[in-house]
Design a protein around this motif. Structure first.
Motif, short mmCIF file in Angstrom:
data_model
loop_
_atom_site.label_atom_id
_atom_site.label_comp_id
_atom_site.label_asym_id
_atom_site.label_seq_id
_atom_site.Cartn_x
_atom_site.Cartn_y
_atom_site.Cartn_z
N VAL A 198 29.72 46.93 32.25
CA VAL A 198 31.02 46.35 32.60
C VAL A 198 30.82 45.05 33.37
O VAL A 198 29.74 44.79 33.93
CB VAL A 198 31.88 47.31 33.44
N ALA A 199 31.88 44.26 33.40
CA ALA A 199 31.97 43.10 34.28
C ALA A 199 32.93 43.47 35.41
O ALA A 199 34.10 43.75 35.15
CB ALA A 199 32.47 41.88 33.52
N ILE A 200 32.41 43.51 36.62
CA ILE A 200 33.23 43.79 37.80
C ILE A 200 33.53 42.45 38.47
O ILE A 200 32.61 41.67 38.74
CB ILE A 200 32.50 44.74 38.76
N GLU A 201 34.81 42.17 38.74
CA GLU A 201 35.17 40.82 39.18
C GLU A 201 36.38 40.81 40.11
O GLU A 201 37.51 40.55 39.67
CB GLU A 201 35.39 39.89 37.99
N PRO A 202 36.16 41.02 41.40
CA PRO A 202 37.27 40.91 42.34
C PRO A 202 37.92 39.52 42.31
O PRO A 202 37.21 38.50 42.33
CB PRO A 202 36.61 41.16 43.70
N MET A 203 39.24 39.50 42.25
CA MET A 203 40.04 38.28 42.37
C MET A 203 40.97 38.50 43.54
O MET A 203 41.92 39.27 43.47
CB MET A 203 40.82 38.03 41.07
N ILE A 204 40.65 37.85 44.67
CA ILE A 204 41.26 38.17 45.95
C ILE A 204 41.93 36.92 46.53
O ILE A 204 41.31 35.85 46.58
CB ILE A 204 40.20 38.71 46.93
N ASN A 205 43.15 37.07 46.98
CA ASN A 205 43.95 35.96 47.49
C ASN A 205 44.03 35.96 49.01
O ASN A 205 44.12 37.02 49.64
CB ASN A 205 45.37 36.01 46.93
N LEU A 206 44.05 34.77 49.60
CA LEU A 206 44.17 34.63 51.04
C LEU A 206 45.52 35.18 51.53
O LEU A 206 45.61 35.76 52.61
CB LEU A 206 44.02 33.17 51.45
N GLY A 207 46.55 35.00 50.72
CA GLY A 207 47.88 35.46 51.09
C GLY A 207 48.38 36.57 50.19
O GLY A 207 47.75 37.61 50.02
N THR A 208 49.51 36.33 49.55
CA THR A 208 50.13 37.33 48.69
C THR A 208 49.25 37.67 47.49
O THR A 208 48.50 36.82 47.01
CB THR A 208 51.50 36.86 48.19
N ARG A 209 49.39 38.90 47.00
CA ARG A 209 48.70 39.29 45.77
C ARG A 209 49.40 38.75 44.54
O ARG A 209 48.84 38.79 43.44
CB ARG A 209 48.60 40.81 45.68
N ARG A 210 50.60 38.24 44.70
CA ARG A 210 51.41 37.84 43.55
C ARG A 210 50.92 36.52 42.96
O ARG A 210 50.37 35.66 43.67
CB ARG A 210 52.89 37.75 43.94
N ILE A 211 51.11 36.37 41.67
CA ILE A 211 50.59 35.20 40.95
C ILE A 211 51.68 34.59 40.07
O ILE A 211 52.74 35.17 39.86
CB ILE A 211 49.38 35.58 40.07
N LYS A 212 51.38 33.40 39.55
CA LYS A 212 52.25 32.73 38.59
C LYS A 212 51.35 32.03 37.58
O LYS A 212 50.15 31.85 37.82
CB LYS A 212 53.18 31.73 39.28
N GLN A 213 51.93 31.63 36.45
CA GLN A 213 51.15 30.99 35.39
C GLN A 213 51.71 29.61 35.08
O GLN A 213 52.93 29.42 35.03
CB GLN A 213 51.16 31.85 34.13
N LEU A 214 50.81 28.64 34.88
CA LEU A 214 51.25 27.30 34.49
C LEU A 214 51.72 27.28 33.04
O LEU A 214 51.41 28.17 32.25
CB LEU A 214 50.10 26.30 34.67
N LYS A 215 52.42 26.21 32.70
CA LYS A 215 52.95 26.08 31.34
C LYS A 215 51.86 25.87 30.30
O LYS A 215 52.13 25.95 29.10
CB LYS A 215 53.96 24.92 31.29
#
Length: 272
Positions: A198-215
């Protein structure tokens, strides 16, 4: 359906993973103020091809480049461009290589020059959480054990754990079963068995866990525009225990960093 690998296949996967590791090591010396992510992308493609592999991301799901380059508030899947990096940036470089029928895929978040202490700590904790998760990837445990370990380690220090993006099985396909979330409950999910990769890959944010996507349909950012960190290793289960196929040793060699963080996950010493 989880695809179990033989020891011979795992060694082929190690070769692909180490091409990615060497690529990240080469890039480590090039990540500096003034360089563009598009320039780094071109260097990486040439390096990968010179090592007898092909870029694993180029054209995958129609992605236009060889590297996912995600600075600062970008979490993952950033598209290389002509904007120069500046002092104090961070940049997640996610790289893939395909050789001998198998994929390698891992990532490192680099500091560009001097980075502020708050962001530096985010990178440190995220990288530590990767190894916390890897320790749980062993025969008899389950997907939720890895996710729980990463989540508890990072949330206890006030960070946000991205839910919508996850690690994954790896092999002849870039993305195989099982999905490997960075959150979860102990004892839940698919059980780990000998020969899984497997590939284990934490993606961790300094603030909120919430994300958005660019156009652009690719780039993922934090919802509050605070920095995000991303580290990734390819890991196999051999003799019931986690064996790291990739390495950050080439990055550390380029940056003059001494570390033994990977030693417990290698049955034989890595030869650079």
């Amino acid at each position: 359906m989880i695809k179990i690998k033989t020891l011979e296949e795992i060694e082929l996967m190690r070769e692909s993973a180490l091409i990615v590791s060497k690529t990240l090591g080469m890039l480590a010396s090039e990540v500096k103020p003034g360089v563009t992510t598009l320039q780094l992308d071109g260097m990486a493609e040439t390096f990968i091809r010179d090592h007898g592999a092909v870029p694993g991301f180029l054209g995958l799901y129609d992605f236009p480049n060889s590297l996912c380059m995600s600075p600062n508030a970008q979490v993952v899947h950033g598209i290389p461009n002509n904007t120069p990096l500046v002092e104090g940036d961070i940049i997640s470089i996610d790289c893939g290589a395909f050789k001998n029928g198998f994929h390698g895929d891992h990532a490192y978040t680099f500091e560009v020059g001097e980075v502020d202490a708050e962001t530096k700590k985010l990178l440190q904790v995220t990288k530590e959480s990767l190894y916390v998760g890897i320790r749980e990837f062993k025969v008899g445990n389950r997907v939720g054990d890895v996710g729980y370990a990463i989540q508890q380690y990072t949330e206890s220090q006030g960070y946000g754990v991205v839910r919508e993006l996850v690690g994954h099985g790896l092999g002849r396909e870039m993305h195989e079963d099982p999905e490997m979330p960075n959150y979860g409950k102990r004892g839940r999910g698919k059980k780990f068995v000998e020969g899984m990769v497997v590939a284990i890959e934490p993606m961790i944010n300094l603030g909120t866990r919430r994300i958005k996507q660019l156009k652009d349909g690719w780039t993922i950012l934090t919802a509050d525009n605070k920095p995000s960190a991303h580290f990734e290793h390819d890991v196999a289960i051999i003799d019931g225990k986690p064996e790291i196929l990739s390495t950050f040793a080439y990055v550390y060699e380029a940056l003059g960093i001494e570390s033994d963080e990977e030693a417990e996950f290698r049955q034989k010493a890595l030869v650079l």
